[in-house]
Design a protein around this motif. Structure first.
Motif, PDB file in Angstrom:
ATOM      1  N   ALA A 157      -6.983  -3.089  -5.543  1.00 47.39           N
ATOM      2  CA  ALA A 157      -6.431  -1.838  -6.057  1.00 47.39           C
ATOM      3  C   ALA A 157      -6.239  -1.975  -7.563  1.00 47.39           C
ATOM      4  N   ARG A 193     -10.020   1.775  -5.814  1.00 44.69           N
ATOM      5  CA  ARG A 193     -10.376   0.557  -5.090  1.00 44.69           C
ATOM      6  C   ARG A 193     -11.725   0.080  -5.618  1.00 44.69           C
ATOM      7  N   GLU A 218       1.400   6.865  -6.778  1.00 51.09           N
ATOM      8  CA  GLU A 218       0.447   7.949  -7.022  1.00 51.09           C
ATOM      9  C   GLU A 218       1.114   9.313  -6.865  1.00 51.09           C
ATOM     10  N   GLN A 219       1.930   9.439  -5.832  1.00 55.60           N
ATOM     11  CA  GLN A 219       2.604  10.713  -5.592  1.00 55.60           C
ATOM     12  C   GLN A 219       3.514  11.100  -6.759  1.00 55.60           C
ATOM     13  N   ASN A 247       0.825  -1.211   0.000  1.00 56.63           N
ATOM     14  CA  ASN A 247       0.000   0.000   0.000  1.00 56.63           C
ATOM     15  C   ASN A 247       0.860   1.262   0.000  1.00 56.63           C
ATOM     16  N   THR A 248       2.013   1.189   0.666  1.00 61.94           N
ATOM     17  CA  THR A 248       2.934   2.319   0.635  1.00 61.94           C
ATOM     18  C   THR A 248       3.471   2.550  -0.774  1.00 61.94           C
ATOM     19  N   GLU A 297       3.891   2.378   9.286  1.00 60.78           N
ATOM     20  CA  GLU A 297       3.593   2.416   7.853  1.00 60.78           C
ATOM     21  C   GLU A 297       2.090   2.383   7.604  1.00 60.78           C
ATOM     22  N   ASN A 346      -6.945   5.328   7.304  1.00 61.91           N
ATOM     23  CA  ASN A 346      -7.987   4.388   6.898  1.00 61.91           C
ATOM     24  C   ASN A 346      -9.335   5.079   7.075  1.00 61.91           C
ATOM     25  N   LEU A 401      -0.679   5.847   6.325  1.00 56.58           N
ATOM     26  CA  LEU A 401      -1.595   5.836   5.188  1.00 56.58           C
ATOM     27  C   LEU A 401      -3.023   6.186   5.595  1.00 56.58           C
ATOM     28  N   LEU A 447       1.972   1.675  -3.565  1.00 54.76           N
ATOM     29  CA  LEU A 447       0.870   2.201  -4.367  1.00 54.76           C
ATOM     30  C   LEU A 447       0.733   3.705  -4.168  1.00 54.76           C
ATOM     31  N   HIS A 448       0.838   4.126  -2.906  1.00 54.80           N
ATOM     32  CA  HIS A 448       0.716   5.552  -2.604  1.00 54.80           C
ATOM     33  C   HIS A 448       1.900   6.330  -3.181  1.00 54.80           C
ATOM     34  N   LEU A 449       3.083   5.762  -3.076  1.00 57.55           N
ATOM     35  CA  LEU A 449       4.274   6.425  -3.618  1.00 57.55           C
ATOM     36  C   LEU A 449       4.159   6.573  -5.132  1.00 57.55           C
TER      37      LEU A 449
END
Length: 493
Positions: A134, A125, A116-117, A109-110, A325, A331, A329, A112-114
């Motif tokens: 995802a 989702r 996106e950034q 998930n980290t 971690e 929730n 993120l 995935l977020h990175l």
């Protein structure tokens, strides 16, 4: 921090598991040497450099590792419970694999977020079959994209920067021309669907085999399908004329002699015990038949001021944390549902993680084995305890744990659980059941906190059992069970 020695002990069990479980849940031969090589205590995820291709490659590697781990974990329960010769002595290896898989899931998930950034992809989702996954789509906010190929053009030729661009876009990092998206898509839904289809085919094959045996049975009166099933539809009907069919959940129904029980409810960061964390546990005790124990405090302050303790006693609520971690993120779904914001539940903020707290696990197990425990949709709690509580699986297999479920009570014995288009088996949520049984005012809703939900569940159960006894139905009907009932097991030979 948790005691890391138990991970080494868990790996020491690999020969037992290898001898009893050569294949995983997807029929693939397990490489136990690979399992032995994993650093379960300190993480099995990939930490990349901050370049787009490195992030992509790390995500691809982590997805592959998670698929391998989860297919092994998914098979462990069946292998352990059908190990009738008790060759596998402990369930700590699956717990260790689940521990590592939760941290791996956080790493995914980290990443995935990175991504996106850095505008490598956009994440949505989406519900696909049996899972919410995802889905990565080309980032459309900067530069051209090729939706058909699942590739994102990061050449930077589409124009200059803007105030909204990330630091990575404005840096001197040389992005590759493209980053593939097709090979970093979450395959969870497809894997679960294929697994379900295999189970369906196996059940069909078994039924066909049983039918063949029945046709060959010359004493047709005793053949499967030749006689009414015990406790069939007519026997389990309710006052409305609705006759639910018996199913596997009926094993969790209480018996006519049930009395002292512990109600329990847990709140988690998701629905998968191999990916998510227990963050709230609430439990209390109640006697269904005998008087409330003398000497117990007579009042308890629930979060909902309109709840009265009544016959409940021994109330307890426990709060647990998540790794940094996971907290970073956030929730939003769980925060909205329960009011618990995991961003404030980091282990760095002083919250202990349940799967790293052996004393908390031991204390809970001691209570779970003292008397039957009750939950609404109890297979949920059971699945989490199997992969989080040291000694639970062993105690359950040995018959020291009895589980009662109020969901089949609602489904089978509650006249208000009438099937509708929206609810084919009736509305059997805890909220609906508690309201029908007078445990929750119609103006209020289920709180989604462990202790408060345990309380309304036990109050509803006690009201329901009293009504059934007065009517000679449910446990006191023709198909009712003597004893405390519930689901338990023991050693089989």
């Amino acid at each position: 921090m948790t005691d890391r020695a138990w991970f080494d002990a868990a790996k020491g069990d690999i020969p037992q598991w290898a001898a009893s479980m050569p294949k995983d849940a997807d029929g693939t031969t397990i490489d136990w040497d690979w399992v032995r090589s994993l650093d379960l205590a300190h993480g099995v995820g990939t930490i990349p450099e901050s370049t787009p291709q490195s992030i992509h490659d790390a995500l691809k590697a982590d997805y592959a590792t998670r698929e391998r781990l989860e297919s092994i974990i998914a098979q462990c329960n069946s292998a352990f419970m059908t190990d009738f010769d008790r060759f596998i002595g402990s369930y700590r290896l699956p717990r260790a694999l689940a521990y590592a898989n939760r941290r791996l899931n956080d790493n995914i998930n980290t990443l995935l977020h990175l991504g996106e950034q850095q505008h490598l992809w956009a994440v949505s989702r989406e519900r696909r079959g049996r899972a919410t996954i995802a889905v990565l789509k080309p980032y459309s906010g900067s530069g051209p994209s090729n939706d058909d190929q699942g590739m994102l053009d990061l050449s930077g030729e589409a124009g200059g920067t803007s105030a909204g661009n990330t630091a990575a876009e404005n840096s001197d990092v040389k992005f590759p021309t493209t980053v593939a998206l097709d090979d970093v898509q979450d395959r969870t839904a497809a894997i679960l669907d294929a697994r379900a289809e295999r189970r369906k085919a196996q059940r069909f094959q078994k039924r066909a085999g049983d039918a063949a045996v029945a046709r060959a049975n010359l004493s047709g009166a005793t053949s499967p399908g030749g006689a009414a099933l015990p406790g069939g539809a007519a026997a389990s009907g309710n006052a409305t004329g609705h006759h639910p069919k018996p199913d596997w959940r009926d094993a969790y129904l209480p018996g006519r002699d049930v009395d002292a029980v512990m109600g329990i409810d847990i709140e988690t960061t998701g629905i998968d015990p191999a990916r998510d964390y227990i963050i709230d546990v609430g439990f209390e005790f109640m006697n269904m038949a005998s008087p409330r124990p003398a000497g117990e405090p007579e009042t308890y302050a629930y979060e909902q001021g309109y709840y009265a303790a009544g016959d409940a006693y021994g109330q307890s609520r426990l709060a647990f944390g998540v790794p940094p971690e996971n907290a970073a993120l956030g929730n939003a779904l769980i925060a909205k549902l329960t009011g618990i914001d995991v961003r404030g539940r980091s282990s760095e903020a002083g919250y202990r993680l349940f799967d790293e707290w052996p004393q908390a696990q031991a204390g809970l197990l001691a209570r779970l084995t003292q008397q039957p425990y009750v939950a609404h949709n109890a297979t949920f709690e059971h699945s989490w305890f199997m992969l989080n509580v040291a000694g639970y699986a062993e105690s359950y297999r040995a018959g020291r744990i009895t589980i009662i479920d109020t969901l089949p009570m609602s489904r089978q014995w509650d006249p208000g659980a009438v099937p509708t288009n929206e609810h084919p088996y009736g509305d059997n949520t805890l909220d609906a059941y508690a309201k029908r049984q007078g445990a929750l005012d119609s103006a209020h809703n289920e709180r989604h906190l462990g202790l408060e939900d345990s309380h309304i569940m036990l109050v509803a159960m006690k009201h329901h059992l009293a009504a059934l006894k007065a009517q000679g139905k449910g446990p006191w009907g023709s198909t009712g069970r003597a004893g405390v009932g519930g689901k338990s097991c023991g050693r089989k030979r």
